[in-house]
Scaffold this active site. Sequence first.
Site, PDB file in Angstrom:
ATOM      1  N   ARG A  29       0.829  -1.201   0.000  1.00 39.46           N
ATOM      2  CA  ARG A  29       0.000   0.000   0.000  1.00 39.46           C
ATOM      3  C   ARG A  29       0.869   1.260   0.000  1.00 39.46           C
ATOM      4  O   ARG A  29       1.870   1.336   0.720  1.00 39.46           O
ATOM      5  CB  ARG A  29      -0.964   0.001   1.191  1.00 39.46           C
ATOM      6  CG  ARG A  29      -1.904  -1.192   1.125  1.00 39.46           C
ATOM      7  CD  ARG A  29      -3.184  -1.046   1.907  1.00 39.46           C
ATOM      8  NE  ARG A  29      -3.906  -2.319   1.838  1.00 39.46           N
ATOM      9  CZ  ARG A  29      -4.723  -2.690   0.841  1.00 39.46           C
ATOM     10  NH1 ARG A  29      -4.960  -1.859  -0.160  1.00 39.46           N
ATOM     11  NH2 ARG A  29      -5.307  -3.882   0.846  1.00 39.46           N
ATOM     12  N   ASP A  30       0.448   2.240  -0.820  1.00 44.43           N
ATOM     13  CA  ASP A  30       1.158   3.512  -0.903  1.00 44.43           C
ATOM     14  C   ASP A  30       1.017   4.252   0.432  1.00 44.43           C
ATOM     15  O   ASP A  30      -0.038   4.255   1.055  1.00 44.43           O
ATOM     16  CB  ASP A  30       0.577   4.349  -2.055  1.00 44.43           C
ATOM     17  CG  ASP A  30       1.492   5.502  -2.460  1.00 44.43           C
ATOM     18  OD1 ASP A  30       2.043   5.454  -3.574  1.00 44.43           O
ATOM     19  OD2 ASP A  30       1.660   6.437  -1.646  1.00 44.43           O
ATOM     20  N   ASN A  87       4.651   6.172 -13.781  1.00 44.61           N
ATOM     21  CA  ASN A  87       5.245   7.481 -14.012  1.00 44.61           C
ATOM     22  C   ASN A  87       6.713   7.280 -14.379  1.00 44.61           C
ATOM     23  O   ASN A  87       7.437   6.594 -13.657  1.00 44.61           O
ATOM     24  CB  ASN A  87       5.142   8.342 -12.747  1.00 44.61           C
ATOM     25  CG  ASN A  87       3.707   8.665 -12.381  1.00 44.61           C
ATOM     26  OD1 ASN A  87       2.871   8.893 -13.263  1.00 44.61           O
ATOM     27  ND2 ASN A  87       3.401   8.673 -11.094  1.00 44.61           N
ATOM     28  N   VAL A  96      10.278   8.028  -6.972  1.00 42.20           N
ATOM     29  CA  VAL A  96      11.077   6.896  -6.496  1.00 42.20           C
ATOM     30  C   VAL A  96      11.602   6.163  -7.730  1.00 42.20           C
ATOM     31  O   VAL A  96      10.808   5.686  -8.562  1.00 42.20           O
ATOM     32  CB  VAL A  96      10.248   5.937  -5.607  1.00 42.20           C
ATOM     33  CG1 VAL A  96      11.095   4.744  -5.185  1.00 42.20           C
ATOM     34  CG2 VAL A  96       9.709   6.676  -4.378  1.00 42.20           C
ATOM     35  N   HIS A 100       7.738   1.068 -10.666  1.00 38.15           N
ATOM     36  CA  HIS A 100       6.544   0.643  -9.921  1.00 38.15           C
ATOM     37  C   HIS A 100       5.299   0.953 -10.721  1.00 38.15           C
ATOM     38  O   HIS A 100       5.223   1.958 -11.423  1.00 38.15           O
ATOM     39  CB  HIS A 100       6.480   1.304  -8.540  1.00 38.15           C
ATOM     40  CG  HIS A 100       6.686   2.784  -8.552  1.00 38.15           C
ATOM     41  ND1 HIS A 100       7.935   3.363  -8.663  1.00 38.15           N
ATOM     42  CD2 HIS A 100       5.806   3.809  -8.474  1.00 38.15           C
ATOM     43  CE1 HIS A 100       7.807   4.677  -8.648  1.00 38.15           C
ATOM     44  NE2 HIS A 100       6.521   4.980  -8.543  1.00 38.15           N
ATOM     45  N   HIS A 102       1.422   1.807 -10.247  1.00 40.24           N
ATOM     46  CA  HIS A 102       0.383   2.212  -9.293  1.00 40.24           C
ATOM     47  C   HIS A 102      -0.915   1.486  -9.661  1.00 40.24           C
ATOM     48  O   HIS A 102      -1.300   1.462 -10.837  1.00 40.24           O
ATOM     49  CB  HIS A 102       0.109   3.717  -9.393  1.00 40.24           C
ATOM     50  CG  HIS A 102       1.250   4.603  -8.999  1.00 40.24           C
ATOM     51  ND1 HIS A 102       1.282   5.275  -7.792  1.00 40.24           N
ATOM     52  CD2 HIS A 102       2.389   4.955  -9.649  1.00 40.24           C
ATOM     53  CE1 HIS A 102       2.386   6.009  -7.715  1.00 40.24           C
ATOM     54  NE2 HIS A 102       3.081   5.831  -8.840  1.00 40.24           N
TER      55      HIS A 102
HETATM   56  P1  AMP Z   1       6.023   8.006  -8.172  1.00 43.66           P
HETATM   57  O1  AMP Z   1       5.680   9.435  -7.917  1.00 43.66           O
HETATM   58  O2  AMP Z   1       5.319   7.405  -9.348  1.00 43.66           O
HETATM   59  O3  AMP Z   1       7.519   7.773  -8.194  1.00 43.66           O
HETATM   60  O4  AMP Z   1       5.437   7.199  -6.929  1.00 43.66           O
HETATM   61  C1  AMP Z   1       6.152   6.971  -5.748  1.00 43.66           C
HETATM   62  C2  AMP Z   1       5.130   6.603  -4.716  1.00 43.66           C
HETATM   63  O5  AMP Z   1       5.797   6.024  -3.610  1.00 43.66           O
HETATM   64  C3  AMP Z   1       4.324   7.798  -4.171  1.00 43.66           C
HETATM   65  O6  AMP Z   1       2.940   7.601  -4.442  1.00 43.66           O
HETATM   66  C4  AMP Z   1       4.637   7.771  -2.675  1.00 43.66           C
HETATM   67  O7  AMP Z   1       3.523   8.116  -1.888  1.00 43.66           O
HETATM   68  C5  AMP Z   1       5.075   6.334  -2.462  1.00 43.66           C
HETATM   69  N1  AMP Z   1       5.942   6.115  -1.327  1.00 43.66           N
HETATM   70  C6  AMP Z   1       7.033   6.839  -0.972  1.00 43.66           C
HETATM   71  N2  AMP Z   1       7.598   6.302   0.128  1.00 43.66           N
HETATM   72  C7  AMP Z   1       6.845   5.224   0.475  1.00 43.66           C
HETATM   73  C8  AMP Z   1       6.910   4.247   1.515  1.00 43.66           C
HETATM   74  N3  AMP Z   1       7.869   4.275   2.445  1.00 43.66           N
HETATM   75  N4  AMP Z   1       5.960   3.284   1.566  1.00 43.66           N
HETATM   76  C9  AMP Z   1       4.974   3.244   0.638  1.00 43.66           C
HETATM   77  N5  AMP Z   1       4.871   4.119  -0.382  1.00 43.66           N
HETATM   78  C10 AMP Z   1       5.786   5.095  -0.460  1.00 43.66           C
END
Ligand code: AMP
Length: 114
Positions: A29-30, A87, A96, A100, A102
Amino acid sequence: MTDCLFCKMVAGEIQPDVVYENEQVLAFRDLNPQAPTHVLVIPKKHIATLNDLQGEDTALAGALFHAAKEVARIDNIAERGYRTVVNCNAEAGQTVFHLHLHVLGGRPMGWPPG
Ligand code: AMP
Ligand code: ZN
């Protein structure tokens, strides 16, 4: 990758809220959910961005989508509908740099996305 947040989850150094896992992928989960279901599906192998996906990774890419389908089934949103998003790099808002997918659902989704 020692300095990658998602690799640390794969290694068990950080414990996310895991929804689904198999040999190739991890789904959790995000931390900052944008919908009632907001799950990230990652390959256990470090791949920084979609641009870095190699020909040898095509089965792994399929495994990400298969896991997304399983997540939708587990969260009971498969029939009503859900969205998958990748993304890639700055203009898409990637924050990140470990590939990944979503999985978003549980509310109506607007189109086009922002
Ligand atoms: P993106 O912007 O596509 O790189 O998505 C990165 C996602 O990682 C974002 O939706 C963040 O909320 C999520 N995220 C960052 N750190 C964590 C974490 N420790 N655990 C779960 N999700 C995370
Ligand atoms: Zn990584």
